[in-house]
Design a protein around this motif. Sequence first.
Motif, PDB file in Angstrom:
ATOM      1  N   PHE A  71       0.818  -1.208   0.000  1.00  0.00           N
ATOM      2  CA  PHE A  71       0.000   0.000   0.000  1.00  0.00           C
ATOM      3  C   PHE A  71       0.854   1.261   0.000  1.00  0.00           C
ATOM      4  O   PHE A  71       1.786   1.392   0.798  1.00  0.00           O
ATOM      5  CB  PHE A  71      -0.918   0.025   1.218  1.00  0.00           C
ATOM      6  N   ALA A  72       0.526   2.179  -0.884  1.00  0.00           N
ATOM      7  CA  ALA A  72       1.051   3.538  -0.784  1.00  0.00           C
ATOM      8  C   ALA A  72       0.259   4.294   0.268  1.00  0.00           C
ATOM      9  O   ALA A  72       0.806   5.102   1.022  1.00  0.00           O
ATOM     10  CB  ALA A  72       0.953   4.248  -2.135  1.00  0.00           C
ATOM     11  N   ASP A  73      -1.050   4.017   0.303  1.00  0.00           N
ATOM     12  CA  ASP A  73      -1.920   4.590   1.329  1.00  0.00           C
ATOM     13  C   ASP A  73      -3.104   3.643   1.495  1.00  0.00           C
ATOM     14  O   ASP A  73      -4.004   3.609   0.644  1.00  0.00           O
ATOM     15  CB  ASP A  73      -2.392   5.991   0.927  1.00  0.00           C
ATOM     16  N   GLU A  74      -3.100   2.876   2.562  1.00  0.00           N
ATOM     17  CA  GLU A  74      -4.113   1.831   2.726  1.00  0.00           C
ATOM     18  C   GLU A  74      -5.535   2.369   2.864  1.00  0.00           C
ATOM     19  O   GLU A  74      -6.461   1.815   2.244  1.00  0.00           O
ATOM     20  CB  GLU A  74      -3.761   0.931   3.915  1.00  0.00           C
ATOM     21  N   PRO A  75      -5.775   3.433   3.632  1.00  0.00           N
ATOM     22  CA  PRO A  75      -7.154   3.921   3.755  1.00  0.00           C
ATOM     23  C   PRO A  75      -7.791   4.298   2.414  1.00  0.00           C
ATOM     24  O   PRO A  75      -8.993   4.085   2.210  1.00  0.00           O
ATOM     25  CB  PRO A  75      -7.023   5.135   4.675  1.00  0.00           C
ATOM     26  N   SER A  76      -6.998   4.852   1.506  1.00  0.00           N
ATOM     27  CA  SER A  76      -7.546   5.236   0.198  1.00  0.00           C
ATOM     28  C   SER A  76      -7.397   4.136  -0.848  1.00  0.00           C
ATOM     29  O   SER A  76      -7.741   4.340  -2.017  1.00  0.00           O
ATOM     30  CB  SER A  76      -6.861   6.506  -0.302  1.00  0.00           C
ATOM     31  N   LYS A  77      -6.881   2.990  -0.440  1.00  0.00           N
ATOM     32  CA  LYS A  77      -6.689   1.847  -1.328  1.00  0.00           C
ATOM     33  C   LYS A  77      -5.848   2.212  -2.552  1.00  0.00           C
ATOM     34  O   LYS A  77      -6.181   1.891  -3.696  1.00  0.00           O
ATOM     35  CB  LYS A  77      -8.029   1.252  -1.765  1.00  0.00           C
ATOM     36  N   THR A  78      -4.741   2.895  -2.299  1.00  0.00           N
ATOM     37  CA  THR A  78      -3.769   3.145  -3.362  1.00  0.00           C
ATOM     38  C   THR A  78      -2.553   2.267  -3.104  1.00  0.00           C
ATOM     39  O   THR A  78      -2.180   2.013  -1.952  1.00  0.00           O
ATOM     40  CB  THR A  78      -3.372   4.624  -3.438  1.00  0.00           C
ATOM     41  N   TYR A  79      -1.943   1.807  -4.183  1.00  0.00           N
ATOM     42  CA  TYR A  79      -0.909   0.783  -4.106  1.00  0.00           C
ATOM     43  C   TYR A  79       0.397   1.270  -4.719  1.00  0.00           C
ATOM     44  O   TYR A  79       0.412   2.195  -5.539  1.00  0.00           O
ATOM     45  CB  TYR A  79      -1.373  -0.479  -4.853  1.00  0.00           C
ATOM     46  N   ASN A  80       1.482   0.615  -4.332  1.00  0.00           N
ATOM     47  CA  ASN A  80       2.781   0.880  -4.935  1.00  0.00           C
ATOM     48  C   ASN A  80       2.984  -0.037  -6.130  1.00  0.00           C
ATOM     49  O   ASN A  80       3.022  -1.260  -5.987  1.00  0.00           O
ATOM     50  CB  ASN A  80       3.909   0.641  -3.929  1.00  0.00           C
ATOM     51  N   THR A 135       2.685  -9.346  -3.156  1.00  0.00           N
ATOM     52  CA  THR A 135       1.579 -10.163  -3.660  1.00  0.00           C
ATOM     53  C   THR A 135       2.166 -11.405  -4.316  1.00  0.00           C
ATOM     54  O   THR A 135       3.330 -11.413  -4.730  1.00  0.00           O
ATOM     55  CB  THR A 135       0.714  -9.407  -4.690  1.00  0.00           C
ATOM     56  N   TRP A 136       1.355 -12.432  -4.431  1.00  0.00           N
ATOM     57  CA  TRP A 136       1.808 -13.684  -5.050  1.00  0.00           C
ATOM     58  C   TRP A 136       0.590 -14.474  -5.498  1.00  0.00           C
ATOM     59  O   TRP A 136      -0.341 -14.696  -4.726  1.00  0.00           O
ATOM     60  CB  TRP A 136       2.624 -14.501  -4.053  1.00  0.00           C
ATOM     61  N   GLU A 137       0.597 -14.871  -6.760  1.00  0.00           N
ATOM     62  CA  GLU A 137      -0.469 -15.714  -7.296  1.00  0.00           C
ATOM     63  C   GLU A 137      -0.074 -17.176  -7.075  1.00  0.00           C
ATOM     64  O   GLU A 137       0.716 -17.739  -7.827  1.00  0.00           O
ATOM     65  CB  GLU A 137      -0.711 -15.396  -8.771  1.00  0.00           C
ATOM     66  N   ASP A 138      -0.601 -17.737  -6.032  1.00  0.00           N
ATOM     67  CA  ASP A 138      -0.225 -19.056  -5.531  1.00  0.00           C
ATOM     68  C   ASP A 138      -0.542 -20.143  -6.564  1.00  0.00           C
ATOM     69  O   ASP A 138      -1.710 -20.353  -6.923  1.00  0.00           O
ATOM     70  CB  ASP A 138      -0.991 -19.315  -4.232  1.00  0.00           C
ATOM     71  N   ILE A 255      -6.486  -8.474  -4.990  1.00  0.00           N
ATOM     72  CA  ILE A 255      -5.208  -7.991  -4.451  1.00  0.00           C
ATOM     73  C   ILE A 255      -5.035  -8.458  -3.008  1.00  0.00           C
ATOM     74  O   ILE A 255      -3.952  -8.939  -2.622  1.00  0.00           O
ATOM     75  CB  ILE A 255      -5.133  -6.461  -4.546  1.00  0.00           C
ATOM     76  N   ASN A 256      -6.084  -8.328  -2.202  1.00  0.00           N
ATOM     77  CA  ASN A 256      -5.993  -8.752  -0.802  1.00  0.00           C
ATOM     78  C   ASN A 256      -5.703 -10.246  -0.698  1.00  0.00           C
ATOM     79  O   ASN A 256      -4.921 -10.680   0.164  1.00  0.00           O
ATOM     80  CB  ASN A 256      -7.288  -8.419  -0.068  1.00  0.00           C
ATOM     81  N   GLU A 257      -6.313 -11.035  -1.573  1.00  0.00           N
ATOM     82  CA  GLU A 257      -6.064 -12.481  -1.547  1.00  0.00           C
ATOM     83  C   GLU A 257      -4.613 -12.788  -1.895  1.00  0.00           C
ATOM     84  O   GLU A 257      -3.964 -13.617  -1.229  1.00  0.00           O
ATOM     85  CB  GLU A 257      -7.008 -13.182  -2.525  1.00  0.00           C
ATOM     86  N   THR A 258      -4.098 -12.126  -2.930  1.00  0.00           N
ATOM     87  CA  THR A 258      -2.705 -12.402  -3.315  1.00  0.00           C
ATOM     88  C   THR A 258      -1.734 -11.868  -2.267  1.00  0.00           C
ATOM     89  O   THR A 258      -0.626 -12.401  -2.120  1.00  0.00           O
ATOM     90  CB  THR A 258      -2.386 -11.801  -4.695  1.00  0.00           C
TER      91      THR A 258
END
Length: 319
Positions: A71-80, A135-138, A255-258
């Motif tokens: 997360f770049a900013d978790e509350p706003s759901k922005t990602y790196n 993240t990782w696609e299992d 995204i949360n699952e991965t």
Amino acid sequence: MLLYGILAFSTVTVYRAVTSGSPVKNMSSSAAGDGPKYTVEERGSPYTLDYRLYFKGPQGYISPWHDIPLFADEPSKTYNMIVEIPRWSNAKMEIATKEPLSPIKQDEKKGVPRFVHNIFPHKGYIWNYGALPQTWEDPNHIAPETGAKGDNDPIDIIEIGSVVRHRGEVVPVKVVGTLALLDEGETDWKLVAIAVDDPLADKLNNTADVEVHFPGLLKATYDWFKHYKIPAGKPANEFAFDGQYKEADFAHKVINETHDYWKKLMKEPSPALNTQSLQPEAVHQVTQDLWAQQVASQPPLGQPADIPVEVDKWHFIQF
């Protein structure tokens, strides 16, 4: 059944100057405003199999896959987003998941560096392409939505904004949807995002907004992923959901699952991939000295190799 045919022609030489995409520069990428700053260090010669792009944070070397926050900013759901491939370039770069420090390297096919083909009317990749860290696609998990196992990589993401990014940039992005590619029987999510600093970022919240402000891009993206392997002699790719895009809420769930799968991977005592990191909960811890020795063992930065002439060809696909 669709019948695919391929015609290949040389493009005009003006494309030659941009075949490699934006060069790596001595940059400082911010993960989130005043957050951590990341720099890169190149080793080897670009467009050869010994090329590596290593990352550094405030305290020294890091693994971009494991040590840059999701997360770049978790509350706003922005990602790196870690940019692997700038828009308009052809060299297929990727995070080396089996190597210490998880550097970016060029993919290979049959022992030679891999480049994607130009499929009319496109030149190389048509967006900035990369991955989300942590993240990782299992490959041991079959996604119920697709009926296929994960592809054993960090989750892929395309950034559609106005700036051609540089390889190794860490860009905060806003996710607006996802496409579920089935790549040779594996689930290969393709997240659609826009950089938060893009002038249109505030106006994009779903795929309908993308169609309004980037008319035709979602269709072009579907076509690109469906056809890009055909010039290499492979069949067209398939998709889950009949090739329909899923919206942002669905993408956040994926995204949360991965991210959860990645957390489990970091606790495995004998993983098939390299999980050395600076994360305190990780099983495989490292020191800066060990990582510095690893980087120093690599060849110094050299001149880029010549890009094969065939990379400049344009491929026309009839179907």
